[in-house]
Design a protein around this motif. Sequence first.
Motif, PDB file in Angstrom:
ATOM      1  N   ALA A 272       1.093  -1.470   0.052  1.00 32.71           N
ATOM      2  CA  ALA A 272      -0.193   0.115   0.250  1.00 32.71           C
ATOM      3  C   ALA A 272       1.115   1.221  -0.100  1.00 32.71           C
ATOM      4  O   ALA A 272       0.541   2.289  -0.052  1.00 32.71           O
ATOM      5  CB  ALA A 272      -1.168   0.181   1.041  1.00 32.71           C
ATOM      6  N   HIS A 273       2.317   1.005   0.326  1.00 33.14           N
ATOM      7  CA  HIS A 273       2.751   2.625   0.452  1.00 33.14           C
ATOM      8  C   HIS A 273       4.517   3.191   0.309  1.00 33.14           C
ATOM      9  O   HIS A 273       4.819   3.203   0.551  1.00 33.14           O
ATOM     10  CB  HIS A 273       3.161   2.316   2.130  1.00 33.14           C
ATOM     11  N   SER A 274       4.451   1.989  -1.414  1.00 30.97           N
ATOM     12  CA  SER A 274       6.109   1.661  -1.886  1.00 30.97           C
ATOM     13  C   SER A 274       5.706   2.112  -3.103  1.00 30.97           C
ATOM     14  O   SER A 274       4.913   0.852  -3.574  1.00 30.97           O
ATOM     15  CB  SER A 274       6.113   0.494  -0.978  1.00 30.97           C
ATOM     16  N   PHE A 275       7.042   2.109  -3.281  1.00 29.77           N
ATOM     17  CA  PHE A 275       7.918   1.392  -5.088  1.00 29.77           C
ATOM     18  C   PHE A 275       8.743   1.334  -4.797  1.00 29.77           C
ATOM     19  O   PHE A 275       9.313   2.000  -4.524  1.00 29.77           O
ATOM     20  CB  PHE A 275       6.881   2.552  -5.923  1.00 29.77           C
ATOM     21  N   ASN A 276       9.162  -0.149  -5.711  1.00 27.13           N
ATOM     22  CA  ASN A 276      10.900  -0.004  -5.831  1.00 27.13           C
ATOM     23  C   ASN A 276      11.022  -0.062  -7.482  1.00 27.13           C
ATOM     24  O   ASN A 276      10.814  -0.570  -8.005  1.00 27.13           O
ATOM     25  CB  ASN A 276      11.020  -1.663  -5.483  1.00 27.13           C
TER      26      ASN A 276
END
Length: 413
Positions: A272-276
């Motif tokens: 819900a709270h990130s990207f890489n």
Amino acid sequence: MKTIRNLNICGTHILLLIFAMAFMFQSCEEYPHEYEVAGGVPKIDYIRITTPEKSDSLIISASLNSTITIIGENLRSITEMWFNDKKAYLNTSFITSNALIVNIPNEIPGVVSDKIYMVAGKDTLTYDFNVVVPPPAPKSMLCEFVEDGDEAVIYGNYFIDDMNVPLQVIFPGEVEGEVISVSDDFDEIIVKVPVGAAVGQITVKSIYGSTRSSFFFRDDRNYILDWDNLDAAGGWRSGVIASTEPTGISGNYVRFHGDMTGAVGETWNEDAHSFNLWNASNGRSDEPFYEGDLSAAVLKFECYVVEEWKASALQMIFTPYSVSATNSYIADGMTPRGLWIPWASSGSYRTEGWTTVTIPMSEFHYYHDGTDAGSAITNDMLGGLTFFVWNGGVEGEDCSVHMCIDNIRIVPM
């Protein structure tokens, strides 16, 4: 130097003066004259720059907020000093009989007389001196992406809107915006963006000159991610992409949305709270995102915080090109990163629409728990980027984090 007072002595005034002088001489033994206590009537010989290597540079003008040294006689007698109609602070530690160091007030004069006024006892003495108001200094915008016809907010200093020479804001493309208002402190302009505004620097013009901004309007330089042409595909989490609710600032954006507890580091929700973004997995070349001087660069992005944000930090983690298919760096206690925690000072934070966030690259020296890593990142570490809302070492309150992010870039200050 001269006094402002005018003494007209005649007739009965002479008798009064005689009686006054008699009283003065009688009382001097018990109550010495104020000038005798302070050292005599003050007199200015000249004014110079305070910097030692320029101490031989005599001046008859200086800018707001600059420090000057006044050379003269009996300067301890001065109890007040005014530049035009603005009162200066006098520090007795920087006053001797022959020298007085003072900072010119950083306030725009309401009445310009081009004089210094010095109060000494009952006298007010003057000295000709010009306080120079600098040209406008645009420093930033509330949001660098504003549509034609909408209102933009510019922050800075010395935005003087003179009735005879109105303040002007010229957008790239040489089109002038309509100035809606200027703050009483001359540090904020609300301006309507004109039709035809392009990408580039903004120029602000006043009666005191013109200045071009260092920031770019609708900045299109050096994008790392914009989710239209540059995305985080190839990472374990490429981010939740959206363009509506709210409407995007320039096409697609990434959305972080989910519940967060206030306890430090308790909620871990990468989905819900990130990207890489891992450049190797994304198909990008082995080149750093930015090759310039990082001490003179900033990370920028547009952000819309939709709900009250009250817990955890937005962690911005750069990783080398060699790092791929792992998230161990998020909490390894070795990888420095930037932490954005705008809610910490007041307990909550949200925006009224899209805003531009600016973080100096020199601030990327923290670990995941908010402790100082001791040194900032270097260019060779700019081969990947992860954003993750988590931890930060600051206790907050339970909340729903809902923020939208677009146009991540590294640009010169």
